[in-house]
Scaffold this motif. Sequence first.
Motif, short mmCIF file in Angstrom:
data_model
loop_
_atom_site.label_atom_id
_atom_site.label_comp_id
_atom_site.label_asym_id
_atom_site.label_seq_id
_atom_site.Cartn_x
_atom_site.Cartn_y
_atom_site.Cartn_z
N LEU A 69 0.82 -1.21 0.00
CA LEU A 69 0.00 0.00 0.00
C LEU A 69 0.85 1.25 0.00
O LEU A 69 0.48 2.25 -0.60
N ILE A 90 -6.65 2.64 -3.37
CA ILE A 90 -6.73 1.78 -2.19
C ILE A 90 -7.20 0.40 -2.58
O ILE A 90 -6.67 -0.60 -2.11
N LYS A 91 -8.18 0.30 -3.47
CA LYS A 91 -8.70 -1.02 -3.79
C LYS A 91 -7.68 -1.86 -4.54
O LYS A 91 -7.59 -3.05 -4.32
N VAL A 121 -4.04 -8.23 0.51
CA VAL A 121 -4.79 -9.25 1.26
C VAL A 121 -4.49 -10.64 0.71
O VAL A 121 -4.32 -11.59 1.48
N CYS A 160 -12.11 -11.02 4.81
CA CYS A 160 -12.18 -9.86 3.93
C CYS A 160 -12.49 -10.28 2.50
O CYS A 160 -13.32 -9.66 1.84
N LEU A 206 -16.04 -9.18 0.21
CA LEU A 206 -16.02 -8.29 -0.94
C LEU A 206 -16.96 -8.74 -2.03
O LEU A 206 -16.99 -8.14 -3.09
N VAL A 217 -6.21 -3.27 7.05
CA VAL A 217 -6.40 -3.34 5.60
C VAL A 217 -7.79 -3.85 5.27
O VAL A 217 -8.47 -3.35 4.37
N CYS A 218 -8.27 -4.85 6.02
CA CYS A 218 -9.59 -5.41 5.72
C CYS A 218 -10.68 -4.38 5.97
O CYS A 218 -11.63 -4.28 5.17
N VAL A 249 -10.43 -1.14 5.72
CA VAL A 249 -10.36 -0.16 4.65
C VAL A 249 -10.96 -0.70 3.37
O VAL A 249 -11.68 -0.01 2.65
N MET A 250 -10.71 -1.99 3.07
CA MET A 250 -11.25 -2.54 1.83
C MET A 250 -12.76 -2.68 1.89
O MET A 250 -13.46 -2.46 0.91
N ILE A 251 -13.31 -3.06 3.06
CA ILE A 251 -14.75 -3.31 3.10
C ILE A 251 -15.53 -2.01 3.18
O ILE A 251 -16.55 -1.83 2.51
N GLY A 285 -14.93 0.78 1.91
CA GLY A 285 -14.13 1.63 1.05
C GLY A 285 -14.87 2.76 0.40
O GLY A 285 -14.31 3.81 0.19
N SER A 286 -16.13 2.57 0.05
CA SER A 286 -16.75 3.58 -0.81
C SER A 286 -17.50 4.59 0.04
O SER A 286 -17.99 4.29 1.10
N LYS A 342 -6.99 8.24 4.61
CA LYS A 342 -7.11 6.79 4.80
C LYS A 342 -5.89 6.06 4.24
O LYS A 342 -5.34 5.19 4.87
N ILE A 345 -14.41 4.67 9.80
CA ILE A 345 -15.77 4.72 10.35
C ILE A 345 -16.34 6.12 10.22
O ILE A 345 -17.50 6.32 9.87
N ARG A 364 -18.06 7.36 6.97
CA ARG A 364 -19.39 6.87 6.60
C ARG A 364 -20.48 7.48 7.45
O ARG A 364 -21.62 7.15 7.27
#
Lengths: 491, 80, 259
Positions: free
Chosen positions: A20, A107-108, A115, A148, A152, C81-82, C84-86, C88-89, C178, C248, C251
Amino acid sequence: MQHFPALVVILPLCGAALSLALTKIHIHLGRNVIFLSLAASFCMSIMQLRNVVLNGPMEYRFGGYALPYSIEFRIDAVGGVVVSMVALMGLITAFYCISGEVRTDKIKVGGAYSVVALFVAGMLGTASSADAFNMYVFLEITALAAYCLIALGGNRGMIAAFRYLLVGTIAATFYLMGVGILYAVTGTLNLQDMSVIIHQGGKDEAVLVALCLLIAGLGVKSALFPFHGWQPSAHTHEERGSAALIAGVMVKIPVFMLFRYIYFVFGMDYKYMKQVLIILGVFVGIGMMYGSIRAMGQTNMKKLLAYSSITQTSYFMLGIVIGAPVALAGSLLHFIGDAFIKGGLFYCAGAIKYKFGTININNFGMIYKKMPVTATLIVSGALSMIGIPPTVGFFSKWYIAIGAIQTGKYIFLVLLIISSLLNAVYFFKLIEKVFMENDKEMEDIRPVKKGELPWSMLIPMTICIAVIFLLGFFNVPLINIVLPLFEGVGL
Amino acid sequence: MPTLVLEAILLLALIIITMAVIFNRDLLIVIITYCAFSFIAMFLYIVMGAPDVAFTEAVIGVISTIYFIITLKKIDRRCK
Amino acid sequence: MMRKVIGILLIVLGLGYVFVSFDFLPAIGDSSAPAHKHVSDYYIENALKDTNSPNLVTAVLADYRGFDTLLETTVMFSAGVCVVMILGSKSPLRKRYLVPKEILKGKPYGGIPAYKTVNKDVMTTLIEILILLYAIYVLLHGEVGPGGGFQAGALIALAYIVNVMVAPDIKPLFKFTKINAVAAAGIGVFIYAFTGLLTMFAGGAFLEYGKLPFPIPENDLHPVGIMMIETGVAIGVMATIITILIAIIERVRFDDDRN
C-alpha cells in the motif's frame, strides 16, 4: 540455502506490508512487487524440496537459541510438497486477479493484492511450523484475510462472511484451549518435545480432553461433516478472483495440522486413540454421502462445487482414519491434486460469469464452441473427481482403497465406491450441459473483445490442466518420496 | 484464601454483566455495560499477576467503546 | 429464542462437567507442575544474562519468541487493511448533502458550540500533551517496567482520537487520510521484519540480535534490537487504530442527529 525455510514465509509478508505504501507512488508498483515476492517464494520452495529429498529434514531456529526455548520451523518431505503446492496456487491466483481490479481507486488495487499475499503467507507458515502457538497465529492471519475476501462479494457475501467470522473465532478459541491444556500438562510448546513427554505416560485423561478440543476446533475450520454449516454460502458468494484459493487450499490446511497432531504428537499407541478414530470414521462416512446427495439438486455451479467440497474433505480424513501408510500416501496425493482440480473448476466458474454474466447450469448450451480452454478444464476436472484414469483422482482413490483392504476395513471401501458413483451423477450432468443442448444460447456481455478470455485468465487454467495430467502420469516418484516418512507412523 | 474469594466475586460479577449484555434491548446500555465488562476483566488480570496485560486492556477498552459509540450514530438505537 | 438458550446451556454445562469432574489439571500455583518447571526455569535463570533486560515479559515476548510478536503485529495490520477494503466507498451524494439543509435551519454554526469552554479548549490541550509524554516514557522503558510497544502505540492513537472527537473545528497539526494511515501501518510492520532481515544478512538466524552489524559490544546489542522492534510495533498499532477511526467517520456525519 539454510535460510530458505524462513524466507519462503517472510517475503510475501514484507511484500504485503509494503504494497500500500508503494501504491501511492504508482498504481501498479505494489502489484508488481507482490508478484515478484510470490514468484521468489515459489522458486525457493522447489529448491528447498529438492534439498529435503536428498539430505533429510531441514530445521530452522528463530533467534538462535537452543531447541525447546525458541520457535522452530521444520520441513520434512510431506511439508515440503504441501508448501510448494500452496506457493504455486498463490502465484497463479494472483495472476487471475488482474482481470478483476478497479483501476480508478488506489486503495482497492493495492489493498486487494496485499490481502491475497497475506493469505498465502499465512498458509505457507502453517504448513512449515513445528510449534503449537505459532500455528495458531498463522491460522489467525489466514482467517482474517479470508473474511475480507469473502465479504467483498456483494451483500450476500457480507452475511456469509459474518457468519464465518463468528463460527471461525469460536473454533480458534477451542484450538487455543486445547493447546493451553497441553502446555499445562507437558510444560513445553514444541511439537517434538511434547511428543516425547506424552509418551512417558501418566497424563492420559488430560490429553484426551485436549484431543477432543483440537478436533472440534480444527474440524470447524476445515468443514468436516457435522461442522460444515458455514461453507456452502461462503463459497458461493465470494469475490471472483480469489475463490480458487479459499475453496481449494484454505479448507485443506487444518486437515494437515490435524494429521500432524494425531500421528506425530499423540502417536498410534496412545491409550484412547482407537475410540477417537472410530468416532472420526462415523463422521467421515456420513459426510461422504451427504455431500454428494446435496450436490445433485443444485443449479448454481458454484453451490454444486461447494457441496462437493464436503465430500473431498471426507476423503482426506478417510486416509487418516484408515491409518495404513499406503492410505496416508493416497490421501496426500488427493490433497495436492484436489487443490488444482477444485481451483481449476472455480476458475472456470469465474470465467463463465465474466463472459456471460450468469452461472445457472440449465442455461449453458454449447459453451464449448466459444470457450474451448474452459471446456477442456471442466471435462478434465470432472473426470478426475469421479476417478477415471489417467487423471490424478483415480490413482489417489486406488491407493486409499488398497490401504482399506490391507487393514481389513471393508466398510470404507464400499462407501468409497458408492460415493464415487454418486459423484459421477452430477458431474456427468455438468459435462452434458457444456456439450449438448443446442437450443439455448447465452448472451455475451462484453462483445467488443475478440477471443475467449484475457490472457491473465488463460494462463492459470492451462497450468491447472497440465498439473492434473502430470500428477497422474508421474505419481509413482511422488509416492516414493513421501512413503518412507509414513512407514514410521501407522498401525 | 482471600485471593480466591476476591477472584470468585469478580468472576461472578463478570457472569452477571455478560447476561446483561446479551439480553438487553437498547444498544446504548449494551455498549456502556460492555465497557464495565472490560473494566472488571482488567481487575482480574491484576489479581492474577499480569500488569502488562492489565495496562493493555485498559487502553483498548477505552478505544473500542469510542468506536462502538461512533457506529451507533449510524444505525438504529433499538434492537429486536 | 428458546433454541439459543438451550444451545448456550448445553455448551456451558458440558464444558463445566468436564472441567470439574475430571481432575486432570494440576492445582493453580503448584510449584511442581510441569508448566512451571520444564521451560520456565530456563527462562527465569538465564533471561538477564542472555538478553540484558530485567523485565521477563519483554524478554520472552521480544527476544526468545520475537517471531510470534511479528505475526501478532501482522494480524493488527491485516485487520486495518480489511476494514479499509470493506468500508471503502463513500455513501452516495444525495444522502450526504440533502440532510443538513433541514437540520441546519434551527442550529447556528452547524451544531458546534460557538463559545469557548474549559473542557474543549483548555483541558484537551493539556491532556493530550500528558498522554503523549507518558506514551514515549512507556515505549522507552519497556525493558525495565511494564509497558512496551503495544501500549505506547495505543496511547499515541488515543491522543489523536481525543483531538479529532472533542474539538472538530480546530485545525489539527497532522491530518491523516485513509491511504496514508494504512501505508504507515505497513511501514511499521516492515521495520520489524527489516530488523530480522538485517540480522539474517549479517550471518545469523532471523531475529538473532547478537549479530546486528553495529559497532557496539555484543551484550549491548540486545537492547538495541528490542528498541528497534518496539518502535516498529508502536507505529503499526498507532496507524491501524487511526485507520479504523477514519474509515468509520467517513461513513457517518455528526450533524444528522434527528433526536
